[in-house]
Design a protein around this motif. Structure first.
Motif, PDB file in Angstrom:
ATOM      1  N   LYS A 266      28.639  39.815  38.688  1.00  0.00           N
ATOM      2  CA  LYS A 266      30.031  40.556  39.042  1.00  0.00           C
ATOM      3  C   LYS A 266      29.952  41.406  40.299  1.00  0.00           C
ATOM      4  CE  LYS A 266      32.954  40.697  34.769  1.00  0.00           C
ATOM      5  NZ  LYS A 266      33.654  41.494  33.834  1.00  0.00           N
ATOM      6  N   ILE A 291      33.134  40.233  42.052  1.00  0.00           N
ATOM      7  CA  ILE A 291      34.266  41.012  42.462  1.00  0.00           C
ATOM      8  C   ILE A 291      34.031  42.205  43.138  1.00  0.00           C
ATOM      9  CG2 ILE A 291      35.560  40.232  40.393  1.00  0.00           C
ATOM     10  CD1 ILE A 291      34.818  43.083  39.075  1.00  0.00           C
ATOM     11  N   PHE A 292      32.784  42.433  43.274  1.00  0.00           N
ATOM     12  CA  PHE A 292      32.484  43.865  44.209  1.00  0.00           C
ATOM     13  C   PHE A 292      31.069  43.566  44.954  1.00  0.00           C
ATOM     14  CE2 PHE A 292      31.222  48.105  44.732  1.00  0.00           C
ATOM     15  CZ  PHE A 292      32.750  48.877  45.038  1.00  0.00           C
ATOM     16  N   LYS A 309      34.922  37.574  51.770  1.00  0.00           N
ATOM     17  CA  LYS A 309      36.073  37.337  51.235  1.00  0.00           C
ATOM     18  C   LYS A 309      36.468  35.756  50.920  1.00  0.00           C
ATOM     19  CE  LYS A 309      37.966  42.020  52.246  1.00  0.00           C
ATOM     20  NZ  LYS A 309      39.059  42.623  52.962  1.00  0.00           N
ATOM     21  N   ASN A 314      37.376  35.924  44.283  1.00  0.00           N
ATOM     22  CA  ASN A 314      37.948  36.957  43.558  1.00  0.00           C
ATOM     23  C   ASN A 314      37.655  38.253  44.232  1.00  0.00           C
ATOM     24  OD1 ASN A 314      39.655  35.323  41.683  1.00  0.00           O
ATOM     25  ND2 ASN A 314      37.771  34.754  40.869  1.00  0.00           N
ATOM     26  N   LYS A 316      37.299  41.804  45.291  1.00  0.00           N
ATOM     27  CA  LYS A 316      37.984  43.224  45.520  1.00  0.00           C
ATOM     28  C   LYS A 316      37.603  43.920  46.476  1.00  0.00           C
ATOM     29  CE  LYS A 316      39.478  42.781  40.354  1.00  0.00           C
ATOM     30  NZ  LYS A 316      39.491  43.775  39.136  1.00  0.00           N
ATOM     31  N   ALA A 317      36.524  44.115  46.599  1.00  0.00           N
ATOM     32  CA  ALA A 317      35.992  45.168  47.660  1.00  0.00           C
ATOM     33  C   ALA A 317      34.593  44.825  48.115  1.00  0.00           C
ATOM     34  CB  ALA A 317      36.230  46.417  46.935  1.00  0.00           C
ATOM     35  N   HIS A 340      39.071  51.851  47.085  1.00  0.00           N
ATOM     36  CA  HIS A 340      40.200  51.644  47.877  1.00  0.00           C
ATOM     37  C   HIS A 340      40.481  52.276  48.927  1.00  0.00           C
ATOM     38  CE1 HIS A 340      40.860  55.071  45.592  1.00  0.00           C
ATOM     39  NE2 HIS A 340      41.908  55.727  46.221  1.00  0.00           N
TER      40      HIS A 340
END
Length: 527
Positions: A266, A291-292, A309, A314, A316-317, A340
């Protein structure tokens, strides 16, 4: 007594144990996670649990103490990336000794240079490392005992594991945590010979006590070598949180992608060259679990983030951190809970307990928001100093470490790194950051990797690009010149020319070896 309004202070404090002993800190932290899997070798598919690390570390600590290891002495560690590394490091840290990890890939001359700085009395190495370097070890009279995993040294690693120690009965050798060195690591040597950086118990505990840059509940893939501060402190940070980590002994693109697919990784912790190569790979693997991503060791540019990306659908950051061996790890960084707030091309906020200022490199004046200058840092994570070197050369009169990096912060106190002060190319009075040109070169679809260095010239220096092409790709020098001219201002154009090469010289953490590029420039100028 009054804070300087232009200094950037962190908003939080760090909680550290009163004993300030990293060995005790790690034994206690890891013990709490019991039989949970700590580390998995993604190539060999073998694992070690937290309980096994603690058990072996305590036995190693007792054995080393009985062998005569004392507070203040140095224990060298030289081996490839393997699970035995962590019981050795944590066990040795309990003895009061300083631990000196070495790069197994050093040449004989490089190894002699670093050994003569730290003068380890004990050397723990793998069978591979012993076969490579035993000749050098034997010439170093200060090395009294060699311990090997497997069996060619005076003592074996297996001999160290014969004690049965109960956690409740185990204790550590007292240290002065604020002043005693825990690790002696070597600065990357991108512009010169490596220097021995002394990291204290307090330095290490303070870094490991920070809020996490990753989600400790998600399986994470590590690739950075463990003798380097990003790998060593990065893994230690997450071991003490109970994180489930997968590692690879070496980077190979298909193996990396296959590991992500097999273990449903992940999170990725990596250096930019790994992300560039992975993102540009055409190999078909299911990497949708990612995801990260957290990147360190070198600047990560906006175009690389955009490519990532596209590769990891998927995601996210993508966050970054800025640090160095001298600051024990990242001293400015993004965190998982504030991902964020991450800004493309930026490296984050000042970590807890630290202070940062930005200085005009010509006048020494303290600068404000959006004014690039040299970054200087102070706090509990900043090294004690270099072995055998007067710290006055590297710290200013207020105790701030002079990083030699050019950067700035914006109105939100979010930092951006421009380049190394020593690496700036001076052209007709303009300061040209090679990293900026490199980032643009990497946007070209035919270019896999690139490095830029200055060519001596009456105007100062002219930027020259060293370019590695994508497999099967073709592009002319004229096309590259036009590509750069379209995207960058006149002083940053490639007046020093373009050379196509097979690889860009880098250290294991992913930093370009500028001195090697300089040597390549000089070699060509002699032809």
């Amino acid at each position: 007594m009054i804070r300087n309004s232009k200094y950037i202070y962190s908003d939080e404090v760090i909680d550290v144990p009163s004993h300030l002993h990293a060995g005790r800190y790690f034994i206690d932290s890891l013990h709490a996670f019991g039989d949970r899997v700590a580390l998995t070798n993604g190539e060999k598919h073998t694992s070690i649990t937290y309980a096994e690390i603690v058990r072996d570390a305590m036995s190693i600590a007792v054995s080393l103490t009985r062998m005569g290891v004392k507070r203040g002495e140095t224990v060298g560690v030289c081996m490839e990336t393997r699970v035995e590394y962590w019981p050795i490091v944590i066990g040795a840290s309990c003895t009061g000794a300083a631990i000196n990890p070495f790069n197994i890939g050093y040449t004989a001359d490089e190894l002699k240079h670093v050994l003569n700085i730290t003068k380890p009395k004990y050397m723990i190495c793998s069978e591979i490392a012993y076969k490579l370097h035993s000749g050098t070890f034997k010439t170093m009279q200060f090395i009294e005992t060699t311990i090997t995993i497997g069996g060619s040294g005076q003592t074996t690693y297996e001999d160290l594991l014969k004690n049965e120690i109960n956690y409740a009965d185990f204790d550590v050798v007292d240290v002065d945590g604020k002043n005693d060195s825990l690790f002696v690591l070597f600065s990357s040597g991108t512009t010169g010979l490596p220097k021995g950086v002394m990291q204290t118990h307090l330095n290490v505990i303070s870094i490991c006590s920070l809020k996490n840059a990753l989600n400790t509940n998600d399986r994470t893939l590590f690739i950075t070598p463990w003798y380097h501060t990003m790998g060593l402190l990065g893994v230690l940070r997450y071991l003490q949180t109970g994180c489930d980590m997968v590692f690879l002994p070496k980077y190979e693109t298909n193996l990396y992608l296959r590991t992500i697919e097999r273990y449903k990784i992940k999170q990725l912790l990596l250096a930019p060259p790994v992300l560039v190569a992975t993102s540009k790979s055409k190999a078909k693997y299911d990497v949708s679990s990612v995801i990260f991503i957290y990147s360190g060791a070198a600047p990560l540019r906006k175009d690389t983030i955009e490519d990532a990306k596209k590769k990891f659908i998927n995601l996210k950051a993508v966050t970054q951190g800025y640090g160095m061996t001298e600051t024990t790890l990242a001293i400015i960084r993004d965190t998982y809970e504030k991902a964020h707030l991450a800004k493309p091309g930026g490296v984050g906020f000042v970590v807890s307990g630290c202070v940062v200022k930005v200085i005009d490199i010509e006048t020494g004046k303290v600068l404000g928001p959006n004014e690039p200058g040299e970054i200087r840092v102070k706090g509990p994570a900043v090294m004690k100093g270099y072995i055998g070197k007067d710290i006055s050369e590297d710290f200013d009169e207020e105790g701030f470490y002079k990083t030699g990096d050019i950067g700035y912060y914006d109105d939100d106190k979010y930092f951006f790194i421009v380049d190394r002060l020593k690496e700036l190319i001076k052209y007709k009075g303009y300061q040209v950051p090679p990293a900026e040109i490199e980032a643009v070169l990497l946007q070209h679809p035919a270019i896999l990797d690139a490095g830029v260095a200055g060519v001596p010239h009456p105007a100062g220096e002219l930027p020259r690009a060293f370019v590695v092409l994508q497999p099967g790709a073709s592009v002319s020098e004229a096309d590259i010149h036009g590509f750069i001219a379209e995207k960058l201002s006149d002083p940053k154009h490639l007046r020093g020319g373009i050379r196509f090469v097979n690889e860009i010289p880098k250290n294991p953490s992913g930093k370009i070896l500028r001195r090697k590029l300089k040597e390549m420039v000089l070699e060509r100028s002699k032809l």
